[in-house]
Design a protein around this motif. Structure first.
Motif, mmCIF file in Angstrom:
data_model
loop_
_atom_site.group_PDB
_atom_site.id
_atom_site.type_symbol
_atom_site.label_atom_id
_atom_site.label_comp_id
_atom_site.label_asym_id
_atom_site.label_seq_id
_atom_site.Cartn_x
_atom_site.Cartn_y
_atom_site.Cartn_z
ATOM 1 N N LYS A 3 0.843 -1.199 0.000
ATOM 2 C CA LYS A 3 0.000 0.000 0.000
ATOM 3 C C LYS A 3 0.878 1.248 0.000
ATOM 4 O O LYS A 3 2.023 1.208 0.428
ATOM 5 C CB LYS A 3 -0.824 0.062 1.293
ATOM 6 N N THR A 4 0.269 2.349 -0.425
ATOM 7 C CA THR A 4 0.910 3.656 -0.274
ATOM 8 C C THR A 4 0.010 4.485 0.617
ATOM 9 O O THR A 4 -1.172 4.657 0.310
ATOM 10 C CB THR A 4 1.066 4.350 -1.638
ATOM 11 N N ALA A 107 -1.930 7.538 -3.642
ATOM 12 C CA ALA A 107 -2.116 7.069 -2.264
ATOM 13 C C ALA A 107 -3.384 6.214 -2.139
ATOM 14 O O ALA A 107 -4.367 6.428 -2.844
ATOM 15 C CB ALA A 107 -2.198 8.277 -1.328
ATOM 16 N N ASP A 108 -3.314 5.222 -1.233
ATOM 17 C CA ASP A 108 -4.475 4.356 -0.986
ATOM 18 C C ASP A 108 -5.245 4.793 0.260
ATOM 19 O O ASP A 108 -6.403 4.436 0.435
ATOM 20 C CB ASP A 108 -4.022 2.901 -0.752
ATOM 21 N N ALA A 109 -4.567 5.489 1.164
ATOM 22 C CA ALA A 109 -5.224 5.895 2.421
ATOM 23 C C ALA A 109 -4.537 7.150 2.933
ATOM 24 O O ALA A 109 -3.376 7.419 2.600
ATOM 25 C CB ALA A 109 -5.106 4.774 3.448
ATOM 26 N N LEU A 110 -5.274 7.900 3.744
ATOM 27 C CA LEU A 110 -4.732 9.145 4.313
ATOM 28 C C LEU A 110 -4.829 9.104 5.835
ATOM 29 O O LEU A 110 -5.902 8.821 6.384
ATOM 30 C CB LEU A 110 -5.534 10.346 3.784
ATOM 31 N N ILE A 111 -3.721 9.387 6.490
ATOM 32 C CA ILE A 111 -3.741 9.555 7.952
ATOM 33 C C ILE A 111 -3.731 11.056 8.231
ATOM 34 O O ILE A 111 -2.785 11.756 7.859
ATOM 35 C CB ILE A 111 -2.515 8.883 8.620
ATOM 36 N N ALA A 112 -4.797 11.544 8.859
ATOM 37 C CA ALA A 112 -4.877 12.969 9.205
ATOM 38 C C ALA A 112 -4.613 13.103 10.697
ATOM 39 O O ALA A 112 -5.353 12.564 11.516
ATOM 40 C CB ALA A 112 -6.257 13.515 8.858
ATOM 41 N N ARG A 127 -16.138 11.410 3.015
ATOM 42 C CA ARG A 127 -17.426 11.334 2.295
ATOM 43 C C ARG A 127 -17.245 11.513 0.793
ATOM 44 O O ARG A 127 -18.063 11.082 0.001
ATOM 45 C CB ARG A 127 -18.382 12.406 2.820
ATOM 46 N N LEU A 128 -16.125 12.198 0.416
ATOM 47 C CA LEU A 128 -15.851 12.388 -1.020
ATOM 48 C C LEU A 128 -15.044 11.223 -1.591
ATOM 49 O O LEU A 128 -14.603 11.269 -2.733
ATOM 50 C CB LEU A 128 -15.090 13.702 -1.242
ATOM 51 N N GLY A 129 -14.777 10.209 -0.768
ATOM 52 C CA GLY A 129 -14.148 8.992 -1.294
ATOM 53 C C GLY A 129 -12.704 8.757 -0.876
ATOM 54 O O GLY A 129 -12.105 7.767 -1.282
ATOM 55 N N ILE A 130 -12.120 9.664 -0.064
ATOM 56 C CA ILE A 130 -10.750 9.401 0.397
ATOM 57 C C ILE A 130 -10.821 8.504 1.644
ATOM 58 O O ILE A 130 -11.479 8.855 2.621
ATOM 59 C CB ILE A 130 -10.007 10.717 0.738
ATOM 60 N N PRO A 131 -10.145 7.339 1.629
ATOM 61 C CA PRO A 131 -10.146 6.487 2.827
ATOM 62 C C PRO A 131 -9.258 7.124 3.914
ATOM 63 O O PRO A 131 -8.038 7.152 3.768
ATOM 64 C CB PRO A 131 -9.554 5.154 2.340
#
Ligand code: F6P
Length: 363
Positions: A3-4, A107-112, A127-131
């Motif tokens: 994953k990225t 990227a496959d996922a975002l850590i905020a 909600r806009l589709g970013i995991p």
């Protein structure tokens, strides 16, 4: 499967951000995942994407460093983003650019990693589709869903040390020392460091203060032979009849109200109601509370949060945030963490303990 993952730090900086980044990168590299560090919060996904490759070498030696190696911004809300046109600044929704850029960098996922504001944006991007998965940060400790945020323990340590130092000078000069600390909506820093640093008066946003009561407490102390007092004021504290003291309104500061000045206000008010020959001084601790190396507690909590955020992605737990419950790391819905703040209960045990200790809380 490889994953990225992308990681960003949003909102005001805070000790422990680098420890989270390092935890994420170390856990990801054990899985052979790639980590991209987005520059300057969501700003790095507006316009041409700005990011750096984060491998183990890139995060070497950052555990104990304050701030964030990625940079941050507390202005870059992509749903209300300041855009300059014809010499004027307008707030526009640029969220689709963020979604497009997230896909563009692969990227496959975002850590905020952030507080209420950052996690609200993360929820909307979800909600806009970013995991997305969230990591709770703020020195103010005002985020719901977790027993504590990282950064808070360090800030309490810094303020406590400052109070210890101010005690000796206040006592030597028989002065009232008013100390303004951070805490926009919640008075956690003021209350806990005030207890730890033996303050005489603690004013917090959750309990509107009466200045006549504050003056009476200082007078009582003086009559009992204590010729100095330490008054800790959270920046968001208000008098029973007043409003928050702001330096800049939200309109003047691109949607973000800037607090500051209540310490000076309280000092002026004490001067007018205190019929004693005592000098006053005001100390504003400001961003000192956010800077520098994280405490051991925050280094450990941040590292655990970083590792667990990677595990959360592995489990497909999108829309969730890592949290501390008791001594364990838990996963909660971002929805349950944002929107409502974690405030001090004026009738709760902590305030009661302060009052039992003889600390005056403004009422
Ligand atoms: O949210 C944390 C905090 O430290 C608040 O207590 C304070 O009002 C704010 O950040 C100040 O942020 P800045 O000066 O960076 O805009």
């Amino acid at each position: 499967m490889s994953k990225t993952i992308a990681i960003l730090t949003g909102g005001g900086d805070c000790p422990g951000l680098n420890a989270v980044i390092r935890g994420v990168v170390r856990a990801a590299s054990r899985r052979d995942w790639r980590v991209l560090g987005i520059r300057d919060g969501f700003d790095g996904l507006v316009g041409e994407p700005r990011w750096i490759e984060l491998d183990k070498k890139a995060v070497s030696g950052i555990l104990q460093r304050g701030g964030t190696i990625l940079g941050t911004s507390n202005r870059g809300n992509p749903f209300s983003y300041p855009v300059e046109q014809d010499g004027k600044t307008e707030l526009r929704d640029v969220s689709q650019t963020v979604v497009d850029n997230f896909r563009k960098i692969g990227a496959d996922a975002l850590i905020a990693v952030g507080g209420d504001g950052t996690l609200k944006i993360a929820r909307q991007l979800g909600r806009l589709g970013i995991p997305v998965v969230g990591v709770p940060k703020t020195i103010d400790n005002d985020l719901k869903g977790t027993d504590v945020t990282f950064g808070y323990n360090t800030a309490v340590g810094i303020v406590t040390e400052a109070l210890d130092r101010l005690h000796s000078t206040a006592e030597s000069h028989h002065r009232v020392m008013v100390v303004e600390v951070m805490g926009r909506d919640a008075g956690w820093i003021a209350l806990e460091s005030g207890i730890a640093g033996s303050a005489d008066v603690i004013l917090i946003p959750e309990i509107p203060y009466r200045i006549d009561k504050v003056c009476a407490a200082i007078r009582r102390r003086s009559e009992s032979g204590h010729l100095f007092s330490i008054v800790v004021v959270a920046e968001g504290a208000t008098s029973a009849s007043g409003d928050k003291v702001v330096q800049l309104t939200a309109d003047q500061n691109l949607g973000v109200e800037r607090l500051g000045g209540v310490g000076h206000q309280v000092a002026r008010e004490i001067e007018t109601c205190l019929d004693l020959d005592m000098e006053l001084r005001t100390v504003v601790l400001g961003h000192v509370q956010r800077g520098g190396t994280p405490s051991p507690f925050d280094r450990i909590l941040s590292s655990r949060f970083g590792v667990k955020a990677v595990q959360l992605i592995e489990q497909g737990g999108f829309g969730k945030m890592v949290a501390l419950h008791g001594r364990k790391i838990a996963f909660v819905d971002i929805n349950d963490a944002v929107g409502q703040l974690n405030l001090i209960d004026p009738e709760g045990e902590l305030v009661e303990a302060a009052e039992e200790l003889g600390i005056m809380v403004g009422r």
